[in-house]
Motif scaffolding. Structure first.
Motif: not given
Length: 281
Positions: A96-102, A109-113, A120-128
């Motif tokens: 969750a904290a990493t998602a906020r930094r992203i 965020l493509v998918t939330e944690p 464990g806990v997973a999420a997916t993201a996209v960079d700039p």
């Protein structure tokens, strides 16, 4: 490079999976290429499968084993419009904290944690720059049980057209120590920037990934992406096997200071790299 089972520093690649249209074809391809065996695809939440295996519509998933140790997973695409790709997951103690930094750093965020069973806990993201990656917050499952040996994960690099925004993004999100690969004497911006975890020396022994530029040698339609590399005992043999199994060569083989490598595509179009580190200069 990457640690194995239980000691993944924040920002270290700790898992990878491939989303494929035909799971059985993927098992045959990678089973012969890397010597993998596979778990039961009818148990999507079994250990060894970070990457949101329980989200609706995700489809069947199977863990890949190398000598009985978890090294990757294959996922059946539930929708043909989704890309056929390998995805890398980075370790985080707090998704969750990493998602906020992203988000703060200009990513999305493509998918939330979300919890993946007890593992464990997973999420997916996209960079700039548009490259997609995953996050993995370990609980029962740390990640890879084998790495840097033939048939297992060895390296990842983000290929992008956005040098400065992407470098700034990964510094802010994972606090990487970064250094340019190769000769720094020209004073020009580095085409390859290597990442080491926070607090570690900026050297190849501690490196966990890199950023490389998409240049004129790539097709103009090539999107930004992460390229996952697997270790092999013989790069040229891996290329021949890939072609025999219905895949193709994208780039190489060629020699580098880190070993002989090639970029390949499997028989369903997912790209990946192979690297023989025994030939490093």
């Amino acid at each position: 490079m990457v640690a194995v089972e239980g000691a993944f520093a924040e920002g270290t690649p700790c898992w990878t999976d491939a989303m494929l249209p035909d799971l059985e074809a993927g098992k045959r391809f990678y089973g012969e290429l890397f010597g993998w065996t596979f778990g039961d695809p009818e148990q999507p939440d079994r250990p060894g499968q970070p990457g949101r295996s329980d989200r609706p519509g995700q489809g069947s998933r199977t863990v890949a084993l190398l000598g009985g140790r978890r090294v990757a997973s294959l996922v059946r695409k539930p929708d043909g419009r989704l890309p056929t790709v390998w995805t890398v997951y980075f370790a985080t103690p707090d998704a969750a904290a990493t998602a906020r930094r992203i988000r703060a750093a200009g990513g999305q965020l493509v998918t939330e944690p979300e919890a993946v069973g007890p593992e464990g806990v997973a999420a997916t993201a996209v960079d700039p720059g548009g490259a997609v990656f995953g996050l993995w917050q370990p609980e029962a499952l740390a990640g890879f049980e084998a790495a840097r040996e033939p048939g297992s994960y060895v390296w990842t690099e983000v290929c992008t057209r956005e040098r400065e925004p992407v470098d700034a993004f990964y510094r802010e999100v994972f606090d990487y120590v970064m250094y340019p690969a190769g000769d720094e004497s020209t004073g020009e911006a580095a085409d390859i920037m290597v990442w080491a975890p926070r607090g570690e020396p900026a050297d190849d022994e501690h490196a966990v990934g890199s950023r490389t530029m998409i240049d004129e040698t790539y097709p103009v339609e090539m999107p930004a992406h992460f390229l996952v590399h697997f270790a092999v005992a013989d790069c040229d043999a891996a290329v021949r096997t890939t072609v025999r199994l219905g895949g193709r060569t994208v780039d190489g083989p060629q020699d580098t200071p880190f070993g002989r490598y090639a970029v390949l595509a499997d028989n369903q179009g997912a790209r990946f790299g192979v690297l023989d580190t025994s030939t490093a200069l």
